[in-house]
Design an enzyme around this catalytic site. Structure first.
Site, PDB file in Angstrom:
ATOM      1  N   LYS A  80      -2.648   3.918   4.532  1.00 49.00           N
ATOM      2  CA  LYS A  80      -2.556   2.516   4.965  1.00 49.00           C
ATOM      3  C   LYS A  80      -3.392   2.312   6.222  1.00 49.00           C
ATOM      4  CE  LYS A  80       0.999  -0.979   6.059  1.00 49.00           C
ATOM      5  NZ  LYS A  80       2.458  -1.207   6.221  1.00 49.00           N
ATOM      6  N   SER A 155       4.462  -4.985   3.502  1.00 49.62           N
ATOM      7  CA  SER A 155       3.089  -5.086   3.906  1.00 49.62           C
ATOM      8  C   SER A 155       2.175  -3.995   3.337  1.00 49.62           C
ATOM      9  CB  SER A 155       3.016  -5.031   5.428  1.00 49.62           C
ATOM     10  OG  SER A 155       3.468  -3.776   5.895  1.00 49.62           O
ATOM     11  N   SER A 179       8.518  -2.521   4.071  1.00 53.23           N
ATOM     12  CA  SER A 179       7.116  -2.531   3.632  1.00 53.23           C
ATOM     13  C   SER A 179       6.657  -1.370   2.771  1.00 53.23           C
ATOM     14  CB  SER A 179       6.204  -2.621   4.848  1.00 53.23           C
ATOM     15  OG  SER A 179       6.133  -3.954   5.266  1.00 53.23           O
TER      16      SER A 179
END
Ligand code: GLN
Length: 485
Positions: A80, A155, A179
Site C-alpha cells: 500500500k 482505504s 481499511s
C-alpha cells in the site's frame, strides 16, 4: 488453458518455487505482464517497479539455488502506498506527497525484503488512508475486479483489487477503522488486521497513530498467515510495538474444521440484530456461516457489546484529532508539495496545504482541530476517550465468555462507484462493524462468505482477543474448509 502463474495462491506459488518447477523471475514476469495488460482499467497500482522487482526475483532465484532463502523468496507482493519504500515513490495517494521518494524502508518492508519477497509496486488507496471506497485518492478510483462498476472498498482498495485481479500473490494494507477488512470483504479476498502493537508502524505514514496497524491481504487464510509471520514481531523503533513471540499462524490455518469443535463463538446482538442497516443477503450468508461452524461443533452464543452505537462517533473524534496533529508536518517546508507563489511564510503553509490536500483530508483536519481546541476538548476528545474505554471493556467482557466473535465485515456488499462520494456520513457507516475492533486494539480477520444476488462478494468477520491471531487463523482455515467442502 493454463491460466498463468500469477493466478495461483501464494501457497501454490511457494510450493512450485520450492519444488523448482518455476523460477521467481518467470513468476514475476507473468505478474508484471498481467499488471501491464489489465491495470489501466483496474488502477490498483500507483507505482510499478518493474526493474526493482525483476532484480529482487533474480536475487531470490540465486538464493534458492544456494539453498539459503527466506520464507517468501520469489513471491510477488504489493505494498500500500502509505508504507515507505526506500528509493521507490510513496505518495499516500496525496498530491502533497506526489513526488516523495523515501530515504528508508518501513520495518514491514525490511522484513519482506529479508524474507526474499519481490515488491512489485505500490498500491492505490484513499488519501492518507481516509475513506471506505478508494475514491479519495489523488490518483483516481480503483475498479472492483469482483464486481464491475462498484467500489473495491477502502482505504486499502488498491491492495484488495490487486489481489482479487491476480496482480500480486498478496499485499500489505493498513487498517485504522476497517481499511484492510472492508475492502477484503468487498472484493472477495482475505484481510487480517493484527492486534495493535503486533506489527511495527515504523515507516508507515501516520493517520491516527493509536489506531493504525499494518496487515496482510491475500486469497486464503494460509496466505495471509504466511505474510503475518514475516512482518510481525517486536521493533524497538515503534514504542507501541509488542515484545511477544510471533505465533504459528500458518500451522493454525491448517488445523481443519475439527479445530472449532468445542470453541465458544459469540454473535454480537448489536451487530446482527439491527434491522435497518444490514443487506438481507449479507445477513443470510453470515447466518449460513454461523450454522456451518455450529455443525462443525462450535458452540454459538449470543453476546452483547452494549456501547457499539457510540463506535462511529468515537472513532471520528479520535481519528480526526490524531490526524490533525499527524498531518501538521506537511507544511511545504520539509518535504512534499510546496506552492509556487507565496508572499510570506504563513502563505507558504496555507497555500501548500490548500493545494496539496484533498477535500476529505481537509474536512478531517478541520474536525480534528475543532475537537482538540480549548473549550471543546473536554466535550469532544476527552468524552471520546472515555467512550473508547467503555468499548474496550465490552470486548473484555465478551472474551471472558467466548473464544471469538463472528459478525459481518460490512453491512452491505460493494456499492457503486460515485454513489456515496457526496455523502460523507453515509460513507462513514460502511465501517460500522469494523471500527470497534480498532478502538479496542483487538485483531480481526475478514473472509469471503458467498455473494449477493448480483454476484458481489460478502465478507465474514472474525474478531478475537488481544494477540489471538493464531486462533483467528484456526477459525478462518476451518471456515474455508467448511465453505469449500
Ligand atoms: N474508512 C475509515 C476512515 O475513513 C477507516 C479508514 C482506515 O481504516 N484507514 O477513516
Amino acid at each position: 488453458m493454463d491460466k498463468g502463474l500469477h493466478t495461483l495462491t501464494l501457497e501454490q506459488q511457494l510450493t512450485q518455487l520450492d519444488e523448482g518447477a518455476i523460477r521467481a523471475v518467470e513468476l514475476t514476469e507473468a505478474t508484471l505482464e498481467a499488471i501491464e495488460a489489465t491495470d489501466a482499467t483496474v488502477n490498483a497500482y500507483i507505482t510499478l517497479d518493474r526493474e526493482g522487482a525483476l532484480a529482487q526475483a533474480a536475487a531470490a532465484d540465486e538464493a534458492r539455488e544456494r539453498g539459503d532463502h527466506g520464507a517468501l523468496a520469489g513471491v510477488p507482493i504489493a505494498v500500500k502506498d502509505i508504507i515507505l519504500t526506500r528509493g521507490l515513490k510513496t505518495t499516500a495517494a496525496s498530491r502533497i506527497l506526489a513526488d516523495f521518494v523515501p530515504p528508508f524502508d518501513a520495518a514491514v518492508v525490511e522484513r519482506l525484503r529479508d524474507a526474499g519477497a519481490v515488491i512489485v509496486g505500490k498500491t492505490n488507496c484513499d488519501e492518507f488512508a481516509m475513506g471506505s471506497s478508494n475514491e479519495n485518492s489523488a490518483f483516481g478510483p480503483v475498479q472492483n475486479p469482483a464486481a464491475p462498476g462498484r467500489a473495491p472498498g477502502g482505504s486499502s482498495g488498491g491492495s484488495a483489487a490487486a489481489v482479487a485481479a491476480d496482480l500480486c500473490a498478496a499485499a500489505l494494507g493498513t487498517d485504522t477503522g476497517g481499511s484492510i477488512r472492508q475492502p477484503a470483504a468487498l472484493t472477495g479476498t482475505v484481510g487480517l488486521k493484527p492486534t495493535y502493537g503486533r506489527v511495527s508502524r515504523f515507516g508507515v505514514v501516520a493517520f491516527a497513530s493509536s489506531l493504525d496497524q499494518v496487515g496482510p491481504m491475500g486469497k486464503t487464510t494460509w496466505d495471509v498467515a504466511r505474510v503475518l509471520e514475516t512482518i510481525a514481531g517486536h521493533d524497538p523503533r515503534d514504542s507501541t510495538s509488542a515484545a511477544r513471540p510471533v505465533g504459528g499462524y500458518c500451522a493454525a490455518a491448517r488445523r481443519g474444521p475439527e479445530a472449532v469443535a468445542g470453541m465458544r463463538l459469540g454473535v454480537p446482538r448489536e451487530y446482527m440484530g439491527s434491522e435497518g442497516g444490514i443487506q438481507p443477503a449479507v445477513k443470510e450468508a453470515v447466518h449460513g456461516a454461523i450454522d456451518a461452524l455450529r455443525d462443525a461443533g462450535a458452540e454459538i452464543v449470543e453476546v452483547s457489546l452494549p456501547h457499539t452505537e457510540y463506535a462511529i462517533a468515537t472513532y471520528y473524534l479520535i481519528a480526526t484529532a490524531e490526524a490533525s496533529s499527524n498531518l501538521a508536518r506537511y507544511d511545504g517546508m520539509r518535504y512534499g508539495h510546496r506552492t509556487e507563489e507565496a508572499a510570506d511564510l504563513a502563505e507558504v503553509y496555507a497555500r501548500s496545504r490548500g493545494e496539496g490536500f484533498g477535500a476529505e483530508v481537509k474536512r478531517r483536519i478541520m474536525l480534528g482541530t475543532y475537537a482538540l481546541s480549548a473549550g471543546y476538548y473536554d466535550a469532544y476528545y476527552l468524552k471520546a476517550q472515555k467512550a473508547r474505554t467503555l468499548i474496550r471493556r465490552d470486548f473484555e467482557a465478551a472474551f471472558a465468555d467466548v473464544d471469538a466473535l463472528v459478525t459481518p465485515t460490512s453491512p452491505t456488499t460493494a456499492f457503486r462507484l460515485g454513489e456515496r462520494v457526496d455523502d460523507p456520513l453515509q460513507m462513514y457507516l460502511a465501517d460500522v462493524f469494523t471500527i470497534s475492533c480498532n478502538l479496542a486494539g483487538i485483531p480481526g480477520l475478514s473472509l469471503p462468505c458467498g455473494q449477493d444476488e448480483d454476484g458481489a462478494p460478502i465478507g465474514l468477520q472474525l474478531l478475537g482477543p488481544w494477540f489471538a491471531e493464531e486462533r483467528l487463523c484456526t477459525i478462518g482455515g476451518a471456515w474455508e474448509a467448511l465453505r469449500d467442502g
